[in-house]
Design an enzyme around this catalytic site. Structure first.
Site, PDB file in Angstrom:
ATOM      1  N   ASP A   1       0.824  -1.208   0.000  1.00  0.00           N
ATOM      2  CA  ASP A   1       0.000   0.000   0.000  1.00  0.00           C
ATOM      3  C   ASP A   1       0.856   1.256   0.000  1.00  0.00           C
ATOM      4  OD1 ASP A   1      -2.302   1.490  -0.011  1.00  0.00           O
ATOM      5  OD2 ASP A   1      -2.702   1.300   2.109  1.00  0.00           O
TER       6      ASP A   1
ATOM      7  N   CYS B   1      -1.814  10.419   1.308  1.00  0.00           N
ATOM      8  CA  CYS B   1      -3.126  10.564   0.689  1.00  0.00           C
ATOM      9  C   CYS B   1      -3.130  11.770  -0.250  1.00  0.00           C
ATOM     10  CB  CYS B   1      -4.201  10.747   1.757  1.00  0.00           C
ATOM     11  SG  CYS B   1      -5.838  11.010   1.064  1.00  0.00           S
TER      12      CYS B   1
ATOM     13  N   ASN C   1      -1.483   6.070   5.571  1.00  0.00           N
ATOM     14  CA  ASN C   1      -1.579   4.918   6.465  1.00  0.00           C
ATOM     15  C   ASN C   1      -1.178   5.251   7.899  1.00  0.00           C
ATOM     16  OD1 ASN C   1      -2.240   2.608   4.605  1.00  0.00           O
ATOM     17  ND2 ASN C   1      -0.405   3.372   3.581  1.00  0.00           N
TER      18      ASN C   1
END
Length: 316
Positions: free
Chosen positions: A15, A244, A253
């Protein structure tokens, strides 16, 4: 998990890396995973089996899986977008496979180019593929309910739709479903309400983990709410890697180092050595020098005398 209370699942190599433009060299990925496992991390999502043209950052996932499988005691997890990706993950030897199903159909079409019905069909194909394997060779199959707390394209998603999709994933052959705050919209009350909703639909045993973002500064508060509800697996990323794009300057995260500190400070065993974990950050700093990495604990340091969950709680 007899010797730990909470499983911290590191998702940075997947991620985190998929969220940035820089491509981490294969040797650095191997060193990162090896070092985190040595620090006591039991589960690492090491990559994703998606076309290299879409995510060149993760084009070497099969090689990363092969390396990670040589590390004793490490659960090697991967994300797959469809049955084809799952077949590649199984061939590579992944221990855990996660298929994301966005509860927002608009987001699903943007992310996977598939409707809800089509994603559930992919889930069923993966479930059948896994069921055909010898029991000892079957990877754990998780269906992740993405955008569960809201979507940047659709806004709030009806509860009935989320519950129906959770039921659909379990019927398709998933071992469990996971909750994912893809957009960072969750708050502690919403976390508790969503956990109750999903468990009411598929049962307590089918929901043990959650993937939270810190986009709006509520990551650890939301993690605490999940703990209060009895969840035992929390996703996080070393250094909060994977920002983000909708919140410039904010980490996407949860920071693994900060999460582990909170859990250990609460007396919950993670099995992770925080000092060794913090040392792993040097690999990111050296190979991803242009990327910001976050964390309060690495900056502030541990409290004087702190020794984690095993510390003597009574000072005399």
């Amino acid at each position: 998990m007899t010797d730990i209370d909470i499983l911290v699942s590191e998702v940075g190599p997947r991620d985190g890396l998929q969220s940035i433009d820089a491509i981490m060299p294969l040797d650095a990925k191997k060193a990162w995973i090896t070092a985190e496992a040595a620090a006591g991390v039991r589960e690492i999502e090491v990559g994703s089996f998606v076309p290299a043209k879409l995510l060149p950052q993760l084009a070497d996932t099969a090689e990363v899986v092969a390396h990670a499988r040589t590390i004793p005691g490490l659960t090697v997890a991967v994300l797959v977008p469809n049955a084809r990706g799952a077949a590649a993950a199984i061939a590579a030897g992944a221990h855990k496979i996660t298929l994301p199903l966005s509860v927002s159909e608009t987001h699903s079409l943007r992310n996977l180019r598939r409707t809800h019905v089509q994603v559930l069909e992919e889930a069923a194909a993966i479930g059948a593929m896994i069921a055909a394997l010898p029991v000892a060779e079957r990877p754990h199959f998780e269906g992740s309910l993405s955008t569960a707390f809201g979507c940047t394209l659709e806004g709030a998603i009806p509860d009935a739709q989320i519950a129906r999709l959770a039921e659909g994933l379990m019927a398709a052959g998933c071992n469990e479903v996971g909750l994912s705050d893809t957009t960072g919209y969750a708050d502690p009350a919403a976390v508790k309400r969503m956990i109750a909703l999903i468990r009411g639909a598929v049962g307590d045993a089918a929901l043990t983990g959650i993937h939270l973002h810190n986009t709006r500064g509520l990551g650890l508060a939301n993690a605490l709410a999940a703990l209060d509800c009895g969840l035992t697996t929390l996703d996080s990323s070393l250094g909060g890697l994977g920002g983000c794009p909708f919140a410039p300057g904010a980490s996407g995260n949860i920071v693994t180092e900060d999460l582990v500190f909170m859990l250990e400070a609460m007396g919950l065993r993670t099995g992770i050595d925080i000092d060794a974990l913090i040392a792993v950050r040097s690999i990111l700093a050296e190979t991803l020098a242009s990327e910001p990495i976050y964390g309060f604990i690495p900056d502030a340091g541990l409290p004087l005398g702190f020794s984690g969950a095993a510390r003597d709680k009574e000072v005399v």
